[in-house]
Scaffold this active site. Structure first.
Site, short mmCIF file in Angstrom:
data_model
loop_
_atom_site.label_atom_id
_atom_site.label_comp_id
_atom_site.label_asym_id
_atom_site.label_seq_id
_atom_site.Cartn_x
_atom_site.Cartn_y
_atom_site.Cartn_z
N ARG A 37 0.82 -1.22 0.00
CA ARG A 37 0.00 0.00 0.00
C ARG A 37 0.85 1.27 0.00
NH1 ARG A 37 -4.47 -2.15 4.35
NH2 ARG A 37 -5.60 -3.52 2.94
N ARG A 41 -2.62 6.01 -0.15
CA ARG A 41 -2.89 5.99 1.29
C ARG A 41 -2.36 7.22 2.02
NH1 ARG A 41 -4.78 0.82 3.11
NH2 ARG A 41 -5.13 1.90 5.06
N ARG A 50 -6.26 12.17 -6.49
CA ARG A 50 -7.46 11.34 -6.43
C ARG A 50 -8.69 12.12 -6.00
NH1 ARG A 50 -8.61 6.40 -3.78
NH2 ARG A 50 -10.63 7.20 -4.32
N ASP A 86 -6.72 -2.55 -7.19
CA ASP A 86 -7.42 -3.14 -6.05
C ASP A 86 -7.73 -4.59 -6.39
OD1 ASP A 86 -9.01 -2.24 -3.37
OD2 ASP A 86 -10.11 -3.82 -4.41
N TYR A 161 -15.13 -12.07 -0.11
CA TYR A 161 -15.84 -10.84 -0.44
C TYR A 161 -17.13 -11.15 -1.19
CZ TYR A 161 -12.20 -7.52 0.95
OH TYR A 161 -11.32 -6.74 1.67
#
Length: 354
Positions: A37, A41, A50, A86, A161
């Protein structure tokens, strides 16, 4: 061809990088460093580019992906870049109705729990993720001799998920399906292994120098359940990309009891979280594989002296390893001071310089 063989023909620009040498368990000029990451972040420049753009949309804009992936390489001087994406991107690409909700994570509109639901998981084609090929082409041109790591979610974590409908603390629906209908479970993981393999192949063929399989939730399983119900699908993914000769990294959280099996599934490098010292992890994994890790990401919130002390502990535990890549034991926490990461890279490089 194994990941430890020199590629046929001319070596790539990244072949002699410290990162790839460590993956191959060869002598290195210094211990290579990268952070899970790291792309995003905690960086203010990431938040700026972003702004107003959703996570999934960000992953589908090649120029934006390129900029975000390069940001930590420029700032921290890490030894490898990791592709900004992702783990649910390939699921979105084949038409699964999902979104990444801020503060929650991936949320699936219609969870997959019956055999009929399997029909919604079609094969992934390179055309489905053409933006990945474009972005990696741009990145490899910019990165030069710095390797790019591609990645994907492992079948178990993707299945969790899909079955839960989102993040889960106890994975009750996932385990209910795994125990209650083992054939449907096996078919679901097999389908996901095909999708994951296809996604990794796209990244490697576009120019990724290594790949990492993230099995974020697999630490919820006992070793016997992992071996019986998960390992075959992960092994299928690793086998599918073996012929490319790029290092394959396997990482999960809370997987201290699974480390040996995770290596056995086909990884060249096993990622270790902060709960198991690297010398003990090496004993569990066995010879023939490099290790990656494993500073607790929360340590970066402490004093500079404490960070250096804990970093030395990691490096000392790794002193006898065949190959070691320094990383955190999980991803960079969102409120981490970027300067602490920059100092950490410099400290590891200086302390381990050969």
């Amino acid at each position: 061809m194994s990941a430890n063989d020199r590629p046929s023909g001319q070596p790539t620009k990244t072949y002699d990088s410290a990162f790839l040498k460590a993956c191959r368990r060869e002598p290195v000029p210094h211990t290579p460093v990268w952070f899970m990451r790291q792309a995003g972040r905690s960086l203010p420049e990431y938040l700026k580019v972003r702004e107003g753009i959703g996570m999934l949309e960000s992953c589908m804009r090649p120029e934006l992906v390129t900029e975000i992936t390069l940001q930590p390489v420029r700032r921290h001087k890490v030894d490898a870049a990791i592709y900004f994406s992702d783990i649910v991107v390939p699921l979105k690409a084949i038409g699964v109705d999902l979104d990444i909700k801020p503060g929650v994570g991936p949320v699936v509109a219609e969870p997959i729990r019956t055999r009929a639901d399997l029909d919604r998981l079609r094969d992934l084609t390179p055309e489905d993720v053409s933006y990945v090929t474009e972005a990696i082409g741009m990145l490899t041109g910019e990165l030069g001799s710095t390797p790019l790591i591609g990645f994907a979610g492992a079948p178990f974590t993707l299945a969790s998920y899909l079955v839960e409908g989102g993040p889960s603390r106890n994975h009750e629906h996932t385990k209910a399906l795994m125990y209650g209908d083992p054939q449907l479970w096996a078919d679901l993981l097999d389908r996901l292994s095909e999708i994951t393999s296809a996604f990794l192949k796209v990244q490697i063929e576009a120019g990724a120098s290594a790949v990492q399989l993230f099995d974020s939730w697999v630490g919820a399983l006992a070793p016997a359940d992992y071996r019986r119900s998960v390992m075959p699908a992960s092994a299928k993914v690793f086998d599918a990309v073996a012929s490319y000769g790029v290092p394959r990294i396997h990482f999960g959280v809370g997987t201290g009891e699974l480390l040996g099996l995770m290596g056995e599934a086909g990884a060249d490098v096993v990622g270790v979280d902060w709960r198991v010292p690297l010398d003990e992890a090496a004993r569990r994994v066995g010879p023939g594989r490099a290790l990656q890790g494993n500073l607790d990401p929360a340590v970066l919130f402490s004093t500079r002296e404490a960070v250096e002390t804990k970093t030395r502990e990691v490096l000392d535990a790794a002193a006898g390893l065949e190959g070691h890549i320094f990383n955190l034991g999980h991803g960079v926490l969102p409120t981490t001071d970027p300067d602490a990461l920059t100092r950490l890279v410099e400290y590891v490089h200086t302390r381990t310089e050969r």
